[in-house]
Scaffold this active site. Structure first.
Site, short mmCIF file in Angstrom:
data_model
loop_
_atom_site.label_atom_id
_atom_site.label_comp_id
_atom_site.label_asym_id
_atom_site.label_seq_id
_atom_site.Cartn_x
_atom_site.Cartn_y
_atom_site.Cartn_z
N THR A 8 0.84 -1.20 0.00
CA THR A 8 0.00 0.00 0.00
C THR A 8 0.87 1.24 0.00
OG1 THR A 8 -1.79 1.20 1.09
CG2 THR A 8 -0.20 0.14 2.54
N ASN A 9 0.36 2.31 -0.61
CA ASN A 9 1.03 3.61 -0.55
C ASN A 9 0.29 4.54 0.39
OD1 ASN A 9 3.36 3.49 -2.29
ND2 ASN A 9 1.92 3.18 -3.97
N HIS A 12 -2.05 6.09 6.12
CA HIS A 12 -3.04 5.84 7.17
C HIS A 12 -3.22 4.32 7.35
CE1 HIS A 12 -4.49 10.00 7.31
NE2 HIS A 12 -4.35 9.99 5.99
N ASP A 69 -7.94 -4.67 -0.31
CA ASP A 69 -8.77 -3.81 -1.14
C ASP A 69 -10.10 -3.67 -0.44
OD1 ASP A 69 -8.61 -2.31 -3.58
OD2 ASP A 69 -10.32 -3.47 -4.26
N THR A 70 -10.57 -2.43 -0.40
CA THR A 70 -11.79 -2.13 0.35
C THR A 70 -12.80 -1.43 -0.53
OG1 THR A 70 -10.62 -1.95 2.45
CG2 THR A 70 -12.71 -0.77 2.28
N TYR A 151 -14.13 7.85 3.52
CA TYR A 151 -15.54 8.12 3.83
C TYR A 151 -15.83 8.14 5.34
CZ TYR A 151 -16.17 6.95 -1.14
OH TYR A 151 -16.09 6.93 -2.51
N ASP A 152 -14.78 8.07 6.16
CA ASP A 152 -14.97 7.99 7.62
C ASP A 152 -15.93 9.03 8.20
OD1 ASP A 152 -13.48 5.75 8.02
OD2 ASP A 152 -11.70 6.76 8.77
N LYS A 172 -11.76 2.30 16.25
CA LYS A 172 -12.12 1.97 14.87
C LYS A 172 -11.50 0.62 14.47
CE LYS A 172 -11.49 3.24 10.05
NZ LYS A 172 -10.73 4.01 9.07
N HIS A 177 -13.99 -3.03 9.12
CA HIS A 177 -13.78 -3.98 8.04
C HIS A 177 -12.33 -4.45 7.96
CE1 HIS A 177 -13.38 0.22 7.16
NE2 HIS A 177 -12.66 0.00 6.08
P1 IMP Z 1 -8.60 0.73 -0.69
O1 IMP Z 1 -8.92 -0.28 -1.71
O2 IMP Z 1 -8.34 0.13 0.63
O3 IMP Z 1 -7.55 1.70 -1.13
O4 IMP Z 1 -9.90 1.59 -0.46
C1 IMP Z 1 -10.59 2.20 -1.52
C2 IMP Z 1 -11.27 3.44 -1.02
O5 IMP Z 1 -12.24 3.09 -0.04
C3 IMP Z 1 -10.34 4.45 -0.35
O6 IMP Z 1 -9.80 5.34 -1.26
C4 IMP Z 1 -11.29 5.16 0.58
O7 IMP Z 1 -11.99 6.16 -0.10
C5 IMP Z 1 -12.25 4.06 0.97
N1 IMP Z 1 -11.85 3.45 2.24
C6 IMP Z 1 -11.11 2.34 2.45
N2 IMP Z 1 -10.95 2.08 3.75
C7 IMP Z 1 -11.61 3.06 4.40
C8 IMP Z 1 -11.82 3.35 5.78
O8 IMP Z 1 -11.36 2.68 6.71
N3 IMP Z 1 -12.55 4.45 6.04
C9 IMP Z 1 -13.09 5.25 5.07
N4 IMP Z 1 -12.90 5.03 3.78
C10 IMP Z 1 -12.19 3.93 3.44
#
Ligand code: IMP
Length: 192
Positions: A8-9, A12, A69-70, A151-152, A172, A177
């Site tokens: 990851t880059n 946070h 990935d989230t 989006y926190d 948190k 997740h």
């Molecule tokens: P990523 O795949 O983990 O980089 O997440 C994709 C996007 O989902 C991020 O750019 C955030 O906008 C959002 N996101 C991921 N994790 C969180 C979180 O813990 N809180 C709020 N937004 C999140």
């Protein structure tokens, strides 16, 4: 102690995850692993993206690594923004742009149900394994709090009366997740 490179880059996330894995794994950042550049993220599922990111590191280092990935999945939007959460408001948009677009899309809608879902792909000796975490909640009508990222400020998890951005990071991490997915990863790593 066992070392894993975290693909990851996002500083946070690096901080959140390093704290969660403290004591069981030494988390190596991309910079510490001597890796530079944009990691591709072009799959259409969270699982596909997590695999793609972990594979990018594995191919360059041959070292055990993981990626996450989230997506934020909003009921009233048919699961959107989902895998496109980072670039919901456009290719180089900010967290604020994404929140603005989300609040607009849900304007006047009483169904605010949403969930954050994280998929982690661990590559160990070349073999991928997946771990998942999910937290249900709802999208608030305006921003609350200064902590966290993404989006926190507009996500309130079920059974809480505050947004993710109003919670200390430790709280948190216990319910999020990513926290739940990491807990699954830790369970696996400590048993194997
Ligand atoms: P990523 O795949 O983990 O980089 O997440 C994709 C996007 O989902 C991020 O750019 C955030 O906008 C959002 N996101 C991921 N994790 C969180 C979180 O813990 N809180 C709020 N937004 C999140």
């Amino acid at each position: 102690m066992r070392e894993l490179i975290f693909a990851t880059n996002n500083k946070h996330k690096l901080e959140e995850v390093s704290r969660l894995l403290q004591g069981s794994v030494k988390v190596i950042s991309l910079a510490e692993a001597g890796l530079e550049g944009e990691i591709p993220e072009t799959a259409e599922t969270l699982q596909g993206n997590a695999l793609q990111k972990a594979q990018w590191v594995w191919e360059r280092t041959g070292k055990d690594c993981f990626a996450d990935d989230t997506g934020l999945e909003v009921d009233a939007l048919g699961g959107a923004p989902g895998v496109y959460s980072a670039r919901y408001a456009g290719e180089h948009c900010s967290f604020d742009d994404n929140i603005d677009k989300l609040l607009q899309a849900l304007d006047g809608n009483t169904n605010r149900k949403a969930a954050f879902r994280t998929v982690i792909c661990l590559i160990e000796g070349g073999t991928p394994r997946y771990f998942e975490g999910k937290v249900n909640g709802c999208i608030l009508t305006e921003r609350y709090g200064q902590e966290g990222f993404g989006y926190d400020p507009v996500f309130m998890p079920d059974r809480f009366a505050v947004s993710f951005a109003e919670m200390p990071l430790d709280v948190k991490n216990q319910i999020s997740h990513r926290g739940l997915a990491i807990a699954e990863l830790v369970k696996y790593l400590t048993a194997n």
